[in-house]
Design a protein around this motif. Sequence first.
Motif, PDB file in Angstrom:
ATOM      1  N   GLN A  27       2.714  10.318  -9.347  1.00 54.60           N
ATOM      2  CA  GLN A  27       1.726  10.466 -10.446  1.00 54.60           C
ATOM      3  C   GLN A  27       1.312  11.807 -10.196  1.00 54.60           C
ATOM      4  O   GLN A  27       1.142  12.715 -11.312  1.00 54.60           O
ATOM      5  CB  GLN A  27       0.900   9.804 -10.367  1.00 54.60           C
ATOM      6  N   ILE A  28       0.899  12.172  -9.171  1.00 46.45           N
ATOM      7  CA  ILE A  28       0.026  13.641  -8.854  1.00 46.45           C
ATOM      8  C   ILE A  28       1.016  14.658  -9.143  1.00 46.45           C
ATOM      9  O   ILE A  28       0.878  15.441  -9.824  1.00 46.45           O
ATOM     10  CB  ILE A  28      -0.642  13.763  -7.567  1.00 46.45           C
ATOM     11  N   LEU A  29       2.261  14.515  -8.597  1.00 49.58           N
ATOM     12  CA  LEU A  29       3.265  15.515  -8.707  1.00 49.58           C
ATOM     13  C   LEU A  29       3.740  15.769  -9.844  1.00 49.58           C
ATOM     14  O   LEU A  29       4.094  16.603 -10.414  1.00 49.58           O
ATOM     15  CB  LEU A  29       4.435  15.223  -7.702  1.00 49.58           C
ATOM     16  N   GLU A  30       3.891  14.686 -10.863  1.00 44.14           N
ATOM     17  CA  GLU A  30       4.066  14.736 -12.092  1.00 44.14           C
ATOM     18  C   GLU A  30       3.127  15.647 -12.943  1.00 44.14           C
ATOM     19  O   GLU A  30       3.430  16.138 -13.804  1.00 44.14           O
ATOM     20  CB  GLU A  30       4.326  13.409 -12.753  1.00 44.14           C
ATOM     21  N   SER A  67       0.688  -1.215   0.111  1.00 42.03           N
ATOM     22  CA  SER A  67      -0.182  -0.066   0.025  1.00 42.03           C
ATOM     23  C   SER A  67       0.826   1.173  -0.025  1.00 42.03           C
ATOM     24  O   SER A  67       0.671   2.349  -0.812  1.00 42.03           O
ATOM     25  CB  SER A  67      -0.751   0.029   1.034  1.00 42.03           C
ATOM     26  N   ALA A  68       1.940   1.118   0.878  1.00 39.64           N
ATOM     27  CA  ALA A  68       2.868   2.407   1.014  1.00 39.64           C
ATOM     28  C   ALA A  68       3.399   2.521  -0.514  1.00 39.64           C
ATOM     29  O   ALA A  68       3.361   3.774  -1.077  1.00 39.64           O
ATOM     30  CB  ALA A  68       4.112   2.041   1.935  1.00 39.64           C
ATOM     31  N   SER A  88       3.842   5.724  -5.266  1.00 35.57           N
ATOM     32  CA  SER A  88       3.613   6.254  -6.677  1.00 35.57           C
ATOM     33  C   SER A  88       2.627   6.741  -7.113  1.00 35.57           C
ATOM     34  O   SER A  88       2.579   7.573  -8.139  1.00 35.57           O
ATOM     35  CB  SER A  88       3.539   4.754  -7.512  1.00 35.57           C
ATOM     36  N   SER A  89       1.372   6.942  -6.591  1.00 36.69           N
ATOM     37  CA  SER A  89       0.242   7.743  -6.992  1.00 36.69           C
ATOM     38  C   SER A  89       0.692   9.197  -6.587  1.00 36.69           C
ATOM     39  O   SER A  89       0.389  10.176  -7.131  1.00 36.69           O
ATOM     40  CB  SER A  89      -1.083   7.264  -6.152  1.00 36.69           C
ATOM     41  N   ASN A 143      10.963   0.601 -10.147  1.00 33.64           N
ATOM     42  CA  ASN A 143      10.413   1.508 -10.758  1.00 33.64           C
ATOM     43  C   ASN A 143      10.249   2.826  -9.943  1.00 33.64           C
ATOM     44  O   ASN A 143      10.451   3.909 -10.734  1.00 33.64           O
ATOM     45  CB  ASN A 143       8.639   0.917 -11.053  1.00 33.64           C
ATOM     46  N   ASP A 144       9.831   2.873  -8.684  1.00 36.50           N
ATOM     47  CA  ASP A 144       9.505   3.913  -7.900  1.00 36.50           C
ATOM     48  C   ASP A 144      10.800   4.620  -7.935  1.00 36.50           C
ATOM     49  O   ASP A 144      11.045   5.884  -7.868  1.00 36.50           O
ATOM     50  CB  ASP A 144       9.139   3.414  -6.803  1.00 36.50           C
TER      51      ASP A 144
END
Lengths: 864, 465
Positions: A327-330, A317-318, A323-324, A402-403
């Motif tokens: 995603q938001i920051l990107e 979950s962490a 990663s989300s 990936n992260d």
Amino acid sequence: MSSRFFHGGDSDSESSSSEEEELYGVEGKAEDSEEEESSEEESDSEEESSSDDEGGPVGASRFMKDVASSDESDDEDKHTIVKSAKDKRLEELEGTVRLIENKEKINDWAVISTEFDKMNRQVIKIVQSGTIPKLYVKTISDLEDTINETIAKQKTTALKMNASNTKGFNAMKQKIKKNNKDYATEVEKYRADKEAYMESDEEEEAVPVEKVRRNRVQRIDELDAQIDEEGFATVGRGGRTLQYTPESILKHLRTIIESRGKKNTDRGEQIRIMEKLLEVATTPYQKIRVLLTLISTRFDLTSTSTQTYMSQEQWRSAEREFSSLLQILEASSTYVVTENADEWDDDDKAPQPAPNEVFKIPGSIVSSIERLDDELTRSLQQTDPHTAEYIDRLGDEQLLYNDIVRSLIYIENLKKMENVETPPESANRIVMRRLEHIYFKPTQVVTTLEENTWKALPERLQSEITPRGFVKDAAPLVQTLCNFLFQHSEGIIRARAMLCQIYFLALQDDYWRARDLALMSHLTENISTFDISTQILFNRTLVQIGLCAFRAGLCYEAQGVLQEICGSGRQKELLAQGVGMQRYSQVTPEQERLERQRQLPFHMHINLELLECVYLTCSMLLEIPLLAQTGSSPDIRKRIISKTFRRMLEYTERQVFQGPPENTRDHVMQASKALANGEWRKCSELISKIAIWDLLGKDRENVKAMLAAQIQEEGLRTYLFTYAPYYDTLSLTTLSGMFDLSVKKIAAIISKMISHEELGAALDQVNDAIVFRKGVELSRLQSQIVTLSEKAMGILESNEKVLETRTAGMANAYVRNEQRGDRGGGWGGWQRRDERRIGGQAGAARRPGGQQFGGGALGGAIKA
Amino acid sequence: MALSNGTGAQSDPPGEYEFLDKIIRHMDRHLIFPLLEHETNREDISDERLKDLTIAKYRLLYNTNMTDYVADLWKEVNDSDEVPTEFSKKREEVLERLRIFEEESSKITDLLADDAVVSQLRSDKVANLKFLEENHGVTIEMVNILYDFGKFRYACGDYERASDLLYQFRVLSTDNEKVSRATWGKLVCEILNTNWEAAMEEIQKLKDSIETRLFNNPRAQLTARESLVHYALFPFFNYEPARETLTELYFSPPYISSIQTVCPWILRYLAAAVITNRSRNKNLGSSSGAYQKQLKDLVRVVKQEVYEYNDPVTEFVKALYVDFDFEEAQRKLGEAEEVLRNDFFLGSSTDVFVESARHLISESYCKIHQRIDIKDLSKRLGLSEEDGEKWIVNLIRDTRVDAKLDYKAGTVVMNHPPQSVYQQRFIVLFHGVNSERFRPIARERRLDLGEYWLKRKARSEKRNF
């Protein structure tokens, strides 16, 4: 929905939301009891709650209470704090008042007196922060009335009270008179029109109650569908859930952040709250804030002790949240997360940055990814490597990688932005993490890892350090990452990058480059100043270079490199691949804990058995000829290459019965004995039978062939050393037959030995034979004289060493070879005089020898 | 840089073009010219190669002020008689600037030519400058013009005057950075003037300045040493007295490690120098010990670098002293001879080299063997049987080897007297005291990896984690 019912009838509803819930819990309990009793109980539990006792209802509300009480100590948020504190005091007051009223009815003046004192103390506090509570005015005026009434009654009925009661009553009488003077005006007002006075009060507070109530109705209707928990819990949850509006998110976050690090906080509950908050969050700002807090709370969930680790579920979950977050920051260029941003204090409204402005949110992407990485490592440390679970967790590495790449890209982009200062080491740290995930892996694995990562990342993401599609192979990737670190970092990260690169090169069989880099890095000199995990990496690198040298057929080099690690007998400990047993030193639990923490996960291990096998084989190839050599000519200093090997060999020789070899060590030891006896075929056979070579994979056959060739050569050398005294001449052809080597090769080996003066012999070219020189061996007397002269030399040396330390730094005075020519220059006279004195006879004898070293005239004279 | 197109276009049989390329990359622009010129003068040169070289020369000199020569080269390259106006324009410019420079620097050069003034100068630069400033109105700018003018002259190919100007500049200037650059410039000028003694002086100066001025910047030290090693090749092989000094310089720990790190191809020259030094040392009749030491060092270095750099000369050393493969050594000697003949620096010493190499082969052969077939030995030395016999006789005579020819059997019999134990002892004793114990504590870059262990052994005890 019983809560609504209760709520409606209760006058406590004015208290703030957090209080409400608390009260519900209490009231729920007191549901069936009678009015009076319930009020009594209430006051009791309220007292309890004010002292933060365990008596509260269920976990959730207890947690909320904590928040409220902790707020008192916090200055930052004055608004809420003041309000709740005041309310609380009012409640306390109410409790006391109720108690007094009850006691009035039964004329228990003793209790009334104490309660009155208590009430006064409470009131002072309330008065400090505001107006005089009306309830208080009502109580004291009522109390006065009652006292007056009682006095009147006593006079008429002559009713007797018991001693303590009388005492309390008299005290009250005086106190109430004195006290009421202070509040005379208020009391007057109250007396004038009791109803109106209390009414004005009621109206004031009724409005918010109405509002809250309406709100609640709506909310609950909405949530009814969602919440399918039942009964009591639903009430609590329902009541609370309705606060999760987009507007209140920040407030919730604040309370959660403030409770961080405190005892008795239920992080699981916090996480659940935040998950809900995340659902209702609408703007990127809110989402970012919630995610940042949520991720760090998840990490807080596991304590930092060694034994516990994040469960896979939590970790995933962490990871997902992280990663989300990225995603938001990107997606939004307005908000960035950096370490050095200022807090946004206003909880009520979110910041409204202008379209081109960049708003900074405090937080650290780098630390989060590092923590994520550490947690995975820790869980791998704790998992049994032979289970499916381990494999499963290892699969998470791809997600993590990936992260890492993604956050690296993010940091790179941050750097490009103007007016955002990012600490320069953040990119370094991430690159280092990335490097640490690939440096020890075979190339195919790295390639797959990279490919999958780029597949997983959205198309438009592009990295500058390693552009998409740039990496077809692991080698340039490692090279690029290392170069980046060499350029941008320093200190420990740089050293680690260096070691990683060397390790990787060694793994790729690039021995020369690995060695050159290792030597040029000068890490050998200052590695002891680095932290332990870097030292472990250094040891790993060293071992890898050794193994690489061995695969390249360079046994001498391999032995030299592996000596330190393998010769110590603490391989496990030095490589952090298991806690070593220490015989003599006592390990404190603390040390042991630290050591456990340092252990590498299994998939990073270097096979220790293979390591030992390589080390022993190399030692054998060096030691056996050496033993033979020293055996035949005692004047060569007893040089020992590997103590470990010698010890093992001695142990094997002591054994009376020799069974067939079972483990690797047995194989090598028996092979060594065979080699010493000149049976190179047997030796070669034994060595090639060792099962662990299979781990070398495709190199296996090459290594075996290499070892066979080396054994042939060393066998020849050993044979010559051992049997030279028994031969006058020896035909090269015979040797060639014996050792299955070409005559040319044998001639080359022997030439080398002769040239290095290891063998007193010469070649006869015409007859293709070796002619051994006689008279080279020493008689017993001679060899003893040799020992004596050596000892004398030793004494001389230590003597001069003492002098050297005395004349600290002036040791150059002894470079006689150079100084002989120009005696005039330089050093002070007394040393030289001293030197002569000490040198004494030896000095006198030495001088001619030194001058005519090449000629050997002295030798000739002695001969003559 | 200049030759890269040349190498690409052609086959490169012995790897020599590539070798030249490596050397050129580290040379000064003006120093490359003689190298290219030498290439052009080879007898067996193909037309294509000649053309390549001409283009290379053209490009090399294009940026210099030697406009006339560049224009000639252009004509040669483009095979036409007309010269583009570009060149004549540039020529005008150069002349103009020359005039300006002359004017600007006239005052100070005149001053420095005046004996009365020069005699008043002292060794203190600051005081000199002050003196000139007070009495003759010389400013820092004027001194710096000397530098610029020197550079300009140098670009024009007028090395002698450039060298003078740089010298004058160096006397006066206090700007260390520029002084050191002037020193480099002067070194190149002296080399191109074949003024070897002065060049050696400059080398010494540069060596000192590298040690002192750059001591805290290892990277700059490395590059400076690299350049110095390359530049010094010119005096190395053209000026006899420099040979010994430079061999020592190259073998000194900082330089040998620089060579090993960045330019292992210098080993060819070092090896050739060491091997040819043999005959000279013998004539001088001294320091055979030093020679042995050099040889030992050379073998060690060659052995270490064998994975990185190979050419016939180093392979010869390897075959002879590492592998003891005499046939291979002989073959490599043949190859080396050819390479050397065509080498700019080594061409003149080829014969000496071959002679010395033969000596080395036979020396080591005799040491190992007791009885040698003359026929076989002659073959190994690349001589006819008769010459071989002569050779051996000479060898026996020269080196006082205890050996006899057995004419009937066609063999040489060596008499290796067994070393007496007493003699051995004494030698060990002297040896131990004189050379081993007090060996200078020079740490080479390339320790054997085995020394890892030694160096860290002491520390490892501390590291009990």
